[in-house]
Motif scaffolding. Sequence first.
Motif, PDB file in Angstrom:
ATOM      1  N   UNK A   9       0.808  -1.049  -0.015  1.00 51.20           N
ATOM      2  CA  UNK A   9      -0.034   0.157  -0.062  1.00 51.20           C
ATOM      3  C   UNK A   9       0.766   1.281   0.101  1.00 51.20           C
ATOM      4  N   UNK A  10       0.275   2.232  -0.793  1.00 45.72           N
ATOM      5  CA  UNK A  10       1.240   3.623  -0.671  1.00 45.72           C
ATOM      6  C   UNK A  10       1.539   4.048   0.816  1.00 45.72           C
ATOM      7  N   UNK A  11       0.638   3.781   1.850  1.00 43.23           N
ATOM      8  CA  UNK A  11       0.783   4.351   3.007  1.00 43.23           C
ATOM      9  C   UNK A  11       1.489   3.352   3.797  1.00 43.23           C
ATOM     10  N   UNK A  14       7.088   0.363   4.716  1.00 43.77           N
ATOM     11  CA  UNK A  14       8.292  -0.184   3.945  1.00 43.77           C
ATOM     12  C   UNK A  14       7.801   0.129   2.497  1.00 43.77           C
ATOM     13  N   UNK A  15       8.602   0.633   1.489  1.00 41.43           N
ATOM     14  CA  UNK A  15       8.375   1.307   0.257  1.00 41.43           C
ATOM     15  C   UNK A  15       9.389   0.769  -0.591  1.00 41.43           C
ATOM     16  N   UNK A  16       8.991   0.014  -1.740  1.00 40.39           N
ATOM     17  CA  UNK A  16       9.997  -0.468  -2.791  1.00 40.39           C
ATOM     18  C   UNK A  16      10.341   0.454  -3.586  1.00 40.39           C
ATOM     19  N   UNK A  17      11.521   0.153  -4.280  1.00 43.85           N
ATOM     20  CA  UNK A  17      12.210   0.988  -5.328  1.00 43.85           C
ATOM     21  C   UNK A  17      11.852   0.441  -6.893  1.00 43.85           C
ATOM     22  N   UNK A  18      12.303   1.069  -7.808  1.00 40.24           N
ATOM     23  CA  UNK A  18      11.967   0.728  -9.254  1.00 40.24           C
ATOM     24  C   UNK A  18      13.235  -0.257  -9.651  1.00 40.24           C
ATOM     25  N   UNK A  19      12.835  -1.105 -10.854  1.00 36.79           N
ATOM     26  CA  UNK A  19      13.780  -1.844 -11.509  1.00 36.79           C
ATOM     27  C   UNK A  19      14.968  -0.655 -12.001  1.00 36.79           C
ATOM     28  N   UNK A  20      14.607   0.433 -12.431  1.00 37.24           N
ATOM     29  CA  UNK A  20      15.738   1.190 -12.887  1.00 37.24           C
ATOM     30  C   UNK A  20      16.516   1.680 -11.592  1.00 37.24           C
ATOM     31  N   UNK A 307       2.970  -0.437  12.180  1.00 42.94           N
ATOM     32  CA  UNK A 307       2.364  -1.231  11.350  1.00 42.94           C
ATOM     33  C   UNK A 307       0.809  -1.367  11.384  1.00 42.94           C
ATOM     34  N   UNK A 308       0.327  -0.330  11.930  1.00 48.87           N
ATOM     35  CA  UNK A 308      -1.278  -0.225  12.087  1.00 48.87           C
ATOM     36  C   UNK A 308      -1.858  -1.300  13.184  1.00 48.87           C
TER      37      UNK A 308
END
Length: 328
Positions: A9-11, A14-20, A307-308
Amino acid sequence: MDFRSIPRDPHDFQQPVTAEDIQAIARRAFGDATRVAAAVELGGGMYNTTYRITVVCLHEPVILRIAPAPGQQFSSERELMRNEYVTVPYLSPIASLVPRVLFADWSQDVIGRDWIVQSHMTGVPAPERLCAYPRNLWPGFFAQLGEITARVHAVRGPHFGPVAGPGHHTWSAAVIASLSAIADDLERLGLDAADVRKVAELAGEHHHVLDEITEPQLLTGDLWTVNTMLDPDASKPVITGVLDLDRTLFGDRAADWTIRMACAKQDERTAFWDTYGLRDTSGAATWRGLVYEARHLGAIRLERHRLHKDEGVRDTYTSMAAVLTQLN
């Protein structure tokens, strides 16, 4: 590139990164001609974002760990990855069990976040493998954990507090600073931190009890089953790796998360003490232990909020009230 990221979820914290982004990181670490063949995000951890990446010019995969964006980090958890990096020389007693650092970048000019590339550790995460063994073999795992922890705790440091600093001349100052930082974080989130403030106040009033600890010892900060790897083929549990020691600090070994978990239940984990050694059960040590439990509960409250887990947050207030009753 075969790129596989965990849907989030965008909120989510932890947030991923792109292949680039992965490709840009690999070129920074291994040279402009580097090409990434595959990048797979790994689950399990709850703080950094982790990928296993296959680089064409390397003989084996490597692990890329990416820290949360600076604005997402609590002040009480700030720059944990840098803290782990500074800890590496102090981990020489368990060097064969920890991943090698291949490259680290704190410039934040590639993706706006700290990141580190480490060697890939062989083995299977202990939470996945341990349950496959009969329970009569589990004590052997905890005995190994006790031995590893004892080796870490035997290391002496130059100050009290996080390995990377800020350092303090006394243990009481380090403990109070940690409690205050946790309380500040809680209040910024709109959570009640009065109980954590009260523990900090009591720690100040009785600082002499904390300052009976005069020798800073290296604490793992977070070592337990989730941070260990096991040999997938051994007939009994054999620890092959220890991961994610980013919350290390110098202080009283009884304040370590590992000690808290070893004390939590009277089950197979009691074998931990067979190799670790005896605990201090004096009145002063018991009082200090309550302060440490309050510090752990404050950190748990922050993590559960992240973690809500609202019910889990509420539970920490009940547990903290019980600690305060005993401290007063």
